[in-house]
Design a protein around this motif. Structure first.
Motif, PDB file in Angstrom:
ATOM      1  N   PRO A   1       0.806  -1.226   0.000  1.00  0.00           N
ATOM      2  CA  PRO A   1       0.000   0.000   0.000  1.00  0.00           C
ATOM      3  C   PRO A   1       0.839   1.277   0.000  1.00  0.00           C
ATOM      4  O   PRO A   1       0.332   2.346  -0.350  1.00  0.00           O
ATOM      5  CB  PRO A   1      -0.846  -0.133   1.278  1.00  0.00           C
ATOM      6  N   ASP A   2       2.116   1.160   0.380  1.00  0.00           N
ATOM      7  CA  ASP A   2       2.969   2.350   0.412  1.00  0.00           C
ATOM      8  C   ASP A   2       3.578   2.705  -0.936  1.00  0.00           C
ATOM      9  O   ASP A   2       4.270   3.718  -1.058  1.00  0.00           O
ATOM     10  CB  ASP A   2       4.106   2.173   1.425  1.00  0.00           C
ATOM     11  N   ALA A   3       3.375   1.855  -1.937  1.00  0.00           N
ATOM     12  CA  ALA A   3       3.877   2.215  -3.263  1.00  0.00           C
ATOM     13  C   ALA A   3       3.108   3.445  -3.741  1.00  0.00           C
ATOM     14  O   ALA A   3       2.105   3.838  -3.143  1.00  0.00           O
ATOM     15  CB  ALA A   3       3.686   1.046  -4.220  1.00  0.00           C
ATOM     16  N   HIS A   4       3.606   4.053  -4.807  1.00  0.00           N
ATOM     17  CA  HIS A   4       2.991   5.274  -5.316  1.00  0.00           C
ATOM     18  C   HIS A   4       2.250   4.910  -6.604  1.00  0.00           C
ATOM     19  O   HIS A   4       2.838   4.285  -7.497  1.00  0.00           O
ATOM     20  CB  HIS A   4       4.097   6.290  -5.583  1.00  0.00           C
ATOM     21  N   PHE A   5       0.983   5.305  -6.688  1.00  0.00           N
ATOM     22  CA  PHE A   5       0.136   4.852  -7.798  1.00  0.00           C
ATOM     23  C   PHE A   5      -0.222   6.033  -8.701  1.00  0.00           C
ATOM     24  O   PHE A   5      -0.872   6.984  -8.263  1.00  0.00           O
ATOM     25  CB  PHE A   5      -1.119   4.152  -7.259  1.00  0.00           C
ATOM     26  N   VAL A   6       0.233   5.941  -9.943  1.00  0.00           N
ATOM     27  CA  VAL A   6       0.038   7.043 -10.895  1.00  0.00           C
ATOM     28  C   VAL A   6      -0.836   6.570 -12.051  1.00  0.00           C
ATOM     29  O   VAL A   6      -0.579   5.517 -12.650  1.00  0.00           O
ATOM     30  CB  VAL A   6       1.397   7.547 -11.451  1.00  0.00           C
ATOM     31  N   PHE A   7      -1.868   7.355 -12.341  1.00  0.00           N
ATOM     32  CA  PHE A   7      -2.785   7.028 -13.422  1.00  0.00           C
ATOM     33  C   PHE A   7      -2.452   7.904 -14.618  1.00  0.00           C
ATOM     34  O   PHE A   7      -2.384   9.133 -14.497  1.00  0.00           O
ATOM     35  CB  PHE A   7      -4.221   7.308 -12.961  1.00  0.00           C
ATOM     36  N   LEU A   8      -2.213   7.276 -15.762  1.00  0.00           N
ATOM     37  CA  LEU A   8      -1.966   8.035 -16.987  1.00  0.00           C
ATOM     38  C   LEU A   8      -3.289   8.155 -17.740  1.00  0.00           C
ATOM     39  O   LEU A   8      -3.908   7.139 -18.102  1.00  0.00           O
ATOM     40  CB  LEU A   8      -0.905   7.332 -17.842  1.00  0.00           C
ATOM     41  N   ALA A   9      -3.726   9.388 -17.944  1.00  0.00           N
ATOM     42  CA  ALA A   9      -5.038   9.632 -18.556  1.00  0.00           C
ATOM     43  C   ALA A   9      -4.876  10.275 -19.929  1.00  0.00           C
ATOM     44  O   ALA A   9      -3.918  11.024 -20.162  1.00  0.00           O
ATOM     45  CB  ALA A   9      -5.861  10.547 -17.646  1.00  0.00           C
TER      46      ALA A   9
END
Ligand SMILES: Nc1nc2c(ncn2[C@@H]2O[C@H](COP(=O)(O)OP(=O)(O)O)[C@@H](O)[C@H]2O)c(=O)[nH]1
Ligand SMILES: Nc1ncnc2c1ncn2[C@@H]1O[C@H](COP(=O)(O)OP(=O)(O)O)[C@@H](O)[C@H]1O
Length: 195
Positions: free
Chosen positions: A120-128
């Motif tokens: 859960p500590d990873a960083h989650f990036v959404f490419l839109a």
């Protein structure tokens, strides 16, 4: 107050709908930011012209892939677009992160959700995409799928776009360089402005 500790390098997960430009943005980062460790996934799909085993993917057969999953060697894995299996080898990602490297995983939404469960500590990036119409243009313009397959992917893309709020941050891929540099900044990679 004491000086703030340097930001700890962490694992960043990049996901987004088909044809938004995940591969293109990752390729830009591979070329311009060698300090970023791009996780090399295993896949059961065949290599495309120009793809190098061990660089773009580890190309493995279905038996070997199943073996890796059952041995617990995969951080996450999924069947993508209803066809081939893809997975992130656990040991290389954890080793790179332990060595203090900036690690980037370019994976699909199902995989991103699995990583969120275990890390859960990873960083989650959404490419839109800049717009739905532009996403369709990119998918059709790439010309790598049949009309039927494009239709299927667009249906999945609608569902994937609705998952944006599960991510820590969204980057709009309007321009490849701008999006890649926003991603690198988001990862915390120390960068100087480049020409
Ligand atoms: N879950 C998961 N998805 C992956 C992994 N590697 C690649 N993918 C996804 O698989 C999809 C297909 O990738 P690819 O075969 O390179 O073809 P593309 O359709 O041209 O992007 C993309 O959505 C990738 O993000 C992985 O290790 N795990
Ligand atoms: N910022 C952008 N502007 C215009 N076209 C783009 C941009 N990013 C990617 N593309 C094009 O869109 C298509 C899909 O990109 P790709 O990287 O294959 O997507 P994904 O890996 O997300 O499926 C390709 O033809 C690529 O050249």
């Amino acid at each position: 107050m004491s000086e703030s500790a340097p930001t700890r390098p962490r694992i960043t997960v990049l996901a987004g709908p088909t044809a938004v430009g995940k591969g293109t943005v990752s390729a830009y980062i591979r070329e311009h930011y060698p300090e970023v460790e791009l996780s090399v996934s295993a896949t059961t799909r065949d290599p495309r012209p120009g793809e190098v085993d061990g660089v773009h993917y580890h190309f493995v057969g279905p038996e070997r892939f199943a073996q890796m999953v059952s041995a617990g060697d995969m951080l996450e894995s999924a069947v993508v677009h209803g066809r081939n299996s893809y997975g992130t080898p656990r040991s290389t990602v954890l080793k790179a992160a332990d060595e203090g490297k900036y690690v980037l995983l370019e994976i699909d939404l199902q995989g991103a959700r699995q990583v969120k469960e275990s890390m859960p500590d990873a960083h989650f990036v959404f490419l839109a995409p800049p717009s739905w119409d532009e996403l369709v243009r990119r998918l059709v313009g790439r010309g790598t799928e049949s009309a039927e397959e494009q239709q299927r992917r667009l249906e999945t893309a609608r569902i994937e776009l609705a998952a944006e709020s599960e991510f820590d941050v969204t980057i709009v891929n309007d321009d490849v360089r701008r999006a890649a540099e926003a991603l690198v900044r988001e990862m915390g990679v120390p960068t100087a402005p480049r020409a």
